[in-house]
Every structure is written in structure tokens, then in C-alpha cells.
Design a protein around this motif. Sequence first.
Motif, PDB file in Angstrom:
ATOM      1  N   LEU A 206     -56.383 -76.614 -24.416  1.00 55.85           N
ATOM      2  CA  LEU A 206     -56.674 -76.278 -23.019  1.00 55.85           C
ATOM      3  C   LEU A 206     -57.320 -77.468 -22.314  1.00 55.85           C
ATOM      4  O   LEU A 206     -57.033 -77.746 -21.150  1.00 55.85           O
ATOM      5  CB  LEU A 206     -57.593 -75.049 -22.946  1.00 55.85           C
ATOM      6  N   THR A 210     -56.130 -79.732 -18.953  1.00 57.88           N
ATOM      7  CA  THR A 210     -57.020 -80.142 -17.863  1.00 57.88           C
ATOM      8  C   THR A 210     -56.907 -81.633 -17.602  1.00 57.88           C
ATOM      9  O   THR A 210     -56.806 -82.078 -16.449  1.00 57.88           O
ATOM     10  CB  THR A 210     -58.480 -79.780 -18.192  1.00 57.88           C
ATOM     11  N   ASP A 221     -56.398 -77.312  -9.477  1.00 59.98           N
ATOM     12  CA  ASP A 221     -55.798 -76.608 -10.610  1.00 59.98           C
ATOM     13  C   ASP A 221     -56.556 -76.904 -11.901  1.00 59.98           C
ATOM     14  O   ASP A 221     -56.698 -76.023 -12.765  1.00 59.98           O
ATOM     15  CB  ASP A 221     -54.334 -77.016 -10.773  1.00 59.98           C
ATOM     16  N   ARG A 224     -59.514 -74.727 -12.016  1.00 58.42           N
ATOM     17  CA  ARG A 224     -59.125 -73.345 -12.340  1.00 58.42           C
ATOM     18  C   ARG A 224     -58.900 -73.172 -13.837  1.00 58.42           C
ATOM     19  O   ARG A 224     -59.353 -72.181 -14.430  1.00 58.42           O
ATOM     20  CB  ARG A 224     -57.845 -72.969 -11.583  1.00 58.42           C
ATOM     21  N   ILE A 225     -58.206 -74.110 -14.443  1.00 57.86           N
ATOM     22  CA  ILE A 225     -57.931 -73.939 -15.873  1.00 57.86           C
ATOM     23  C   ILE A 225     -59.212 -74.094 -16.691  1.00 57.86           C
ATOM     24  O   ILE A 225     -59.359 -73.482 -17.756  1.00 57.86           O
ATOM     25  CB  ILE A 225     -56.831 -74.898 -16.370  1.00 57.86           C
ATOM     26  N   ASN A 227     -62.127 -72.936 -15.701  1.00 53.16           N
ATOM     27  CA  ASN A 227     -62.729 -71.600 -15.621  1.00 53.16           C
ATOM     28  C   ASN A 227     -61.996 -70.618 -16.535  1.00 53.16           C
ATOM     29  O   ASN A 227     -62.628 -69.782 -17.194  1.00 53.16           O
ATOM     30  CB  ASN A 227     -62.698 -71.097 -14.169  1.00 53.16           C
ATOM     31  N   ASP A 228     -60.662 -70.735 -16.593  1.00 52.25           N
ATOM     32  CA  ASP A 228     -59.897 -69.886 -17.517  1.00 52.25           C
ATOM     33  C   ASP A 228     -60.282 -70.190 -18.966  1.00 52.25           C
ATOM     34  O   ASP A 228     -60.398 -69.267 -19.791  1.00 52.25           O
ATOM     35  CB  ASP A 228     -58.395 -70.113 -17.336  1.00 52.25           C
ATOM     36  N   ASP A 231     -63.530 -68.586 -19.873  1.00 45.72           N
ATOM     37  CA  ASP A 231     -63.338 -67.169 -20.196  1.00 45.72           C
ATOM     38  C   ASP A 231     -62.779 -67.005 -21.605  1.00 45.72           C
ATOM     39  O   ASP A 231     -63.169 -66.071 -22.333  1.00 45.72           O
ATOM     40  CB  ASP A 231     -62.381 -66.531 -19.188  1.00 45.72           C
ATOM     41  N   PHE A 232     -61.865 -67.899 -21.991  1.00 51.16           N
ATOM     42  CA  PHE A 232     -61.299 -67.848 -23.344  1.00 51.16           C
ATOM     43  C   PHE A 232     -62.388 -68.084 -24.394  1.00 51.16           C
ATOM     44  O   PHE A 232     -62.436 -67.409 -25.434  1.00 51.16           O
ATOM     45  CB  PHE A 232     -60.193 -68.898 -23.487  1.00 51.16           C
TER      46      PHE A 232
END
Length: 402
Positions: A206, A210, A221, A224-225, A227-228, A231-232
Motif C-alpha cells: 500500500l 502511495t 489520491d 486518500r490511499i 487514510n485507507d 484503516d487497514f
Amino acid sequence: MTTDLTLGRRIAWYRQRRGMSQEVLAGMLGRTVSWLSKLENDDITLDRLSVLRAVAECLDIALGDLLAEPSLMEWTTDSGQRTVPALREVLMDYRILLGTTSAVADPTDLQQLKTDVDEVWSAYQDARFGFVVAALVRLIPRARAAVATYAGDERAIAAGRLALAYQVAASTLTKLGEVDLAWTASERGIAMAHESGNPVVIGSLLRSITHSLLSTGQYVDAVRITNDAADFFEPHLHRPSSTMLSVYGTALLAGAMASARAGDRETTRDFLNAASDAARRLGRDENKLWTAFGPTNVAIHRVSTAMELGDVPVALKLGPDLDTRSVPIERRARHSLEVARALTTAGRRDEALATVLDAEYRAPEQVRYHFLTRYLVQTWMRSVKGKPSLDLAQLATRLHLG
């Protein structure tokens, strides 16, 4: 075509190709004609990448076009004479899409695969990019064959190691400015990471996504990834291993760079503070899964994000005296380039040149291929009254700029 031009001259060249006047481009950017004229004539220091991205968008060109990327990889003893084109052939093998990559009778032993991946990552952190590219040309097909041959848990392990091979490919290609190819490597890598089922490997890839988004100027973007990714990571952080904590921390640092380039101070601060908390939990500088994570890497990113946000005094306060000996050479040399950028902006060009020369001594390939080096040297050469110093002239020659 524009490689030998300065940054400002490249902007002017593309503007003229688009048939734009300075008034039109300045208006699109919300800037004055005087500012644009100074930028095109290299009379102002390198602006933030967020501004350069805006220029690229207005001109409908890639950010790499303004940065004179990709860089031509030199032939060395490490690289041989089959470099990025050979790696491109490996990454774009059409048989992957058709699912016809053939298995082999005697696939690479999984322990040997781990050893080979470790070797390539170690070379990357030593800034030996020629070696990395040459090794990956051989390693990736063997790792693919292992995934195709093994089954069950062994297949998952092989997939994880292939994912990490793709990640180092993406990281190296980003250094060379081969951003589209780096994205392909990241995309292949995240697919293999998910197949591995290993949350540490998934988290690591991940971060690779980025970085690939960062290199193409897709800063929002990239935030955003991040932040994703946070969460993961969340369910894995209650009692994390040092490796999980390190991968999580470096993902936050990548997000901090993205938010800084997007001009988002609040999110930059939040990501840096969360990374600092992770470094405190870790307790020291580590290099788990080649993350180089710990308090020192967080401090390095505080300097880099300060420069992206235009906070030159902050970068000058934190950067020059930061002890980076506990992190790999690649990190140390990259920090030196950021410090040289800050020193140049402050008018301390002799110190900046000395900083770059020291970084070049330790990591010649890192310095040779980075756009900041080319920009700084071109800036110094233009500002010299009379003949440049021997050190500067020789550096320009080594970079093929003089």
C-alpha cells in the motif's frame, strides 16, 4: 528534447509549444506575469512540487516532463548493458494477463528466494540502483515461476516475496523517473500481496502505491490511499510486531509527503504526529522489512515536508545538524539533497554544494538520478559570476550538464 534545458526554460518551451502567452499561463495559475517570467528565466528558486504540478496540468504535460525525467541509467559493472528496457520487458510480459506464465520443474527454493529479495533490497538501500535493476530482471521471472509452481502455504509465501520484489522495482523506477513503469510494478505487487494474505506485506505494498501516486503528482489520491491504509492497519495495531509498526509508520510518512505537496498543513501535521507516536512505540531506529523506520526517519520527513510547504526556516533549523547515521545510505543521501535545497534557497550555496558533494561520495547513483541535483547544479552554474569552481564544474560534467 528538453533534458539539457533548465527547469524555467522547459516551462517556457512547453508554454510556447501550446501557443500560450505568459499572460494566459500566469492567469491560469493565479500568478502574476512577473512571477512567471522570473520562473522561466530561473530567477527564482525551485518552487514547491505542488506548484510545478499545477504548471504541468495547465500545459497538459506530465510532471516528469518539467523535471526532465526519466533519467538515462548509466552502464556500470553492476548494471551491465541491459537496464530499464530489460526490466520493462519483464514487468510488461503479456503472459501475466493471460495467466499462462509457465511453471518450472524445479522452482526456486523459497529460502533462496528470500535471500535474493533481501539482497536486492539491501542494494536499494545502498543506492546501488544499477545492481537492483539487473538483479530484478533475473529475480522477478523466477519468483513468478515459484508462485505458479507451489500450492497452499508455500504459494502464499512465494507470492509475498514476489510482491516485495515488485515493490523494490517500483521504488527504484521512481528514483529513475520511470513513473508509469513504477505504477505497473506497484499494481502487480499489490495483487501478489493480497494473494499472500500477509497483512505486513499488504501494508508494505500500500505504501508502494502511495509513492507511485506521489511520483505522478496525484497528491490528493495519495493522501486518500494513506487514510485507507490507516484503516487497514487499525485492527493490527493493538499488539503489533515491530515489523507491523514499522510498515505502518512508513505508510504515514509517505502520506505526510503527499499532504505537504497538496498544501494541506493540518493533515501533514497529523500524519507526522501519528508516525512519531509509532516511532516512540518502536523505541529506536529499525529497518524491519527495509522500512528504515524510527525517530530519525520521522525527523527526516519533518525536514522534507517543511520544504514542500515552503517553510524554509523550519527545514534549516532541523535539517543540517540532524544525525542520520542510523539509517541506510539511500535515506541519508536523500536528506542531504533536501538540506542542499534549503541552503540554496537561503543563499548559502557553498554549503549546499559541499552537502551535495558529500552525498555524491556516499551515494553517487542516488545523487546522479535525482531531479533536485540537476536543478540545483543548473541553478548554481547560472548564478556564477565568471568561471565556476572546479568542484562545481566537475560535478556538472559528471551529471552531463556541462
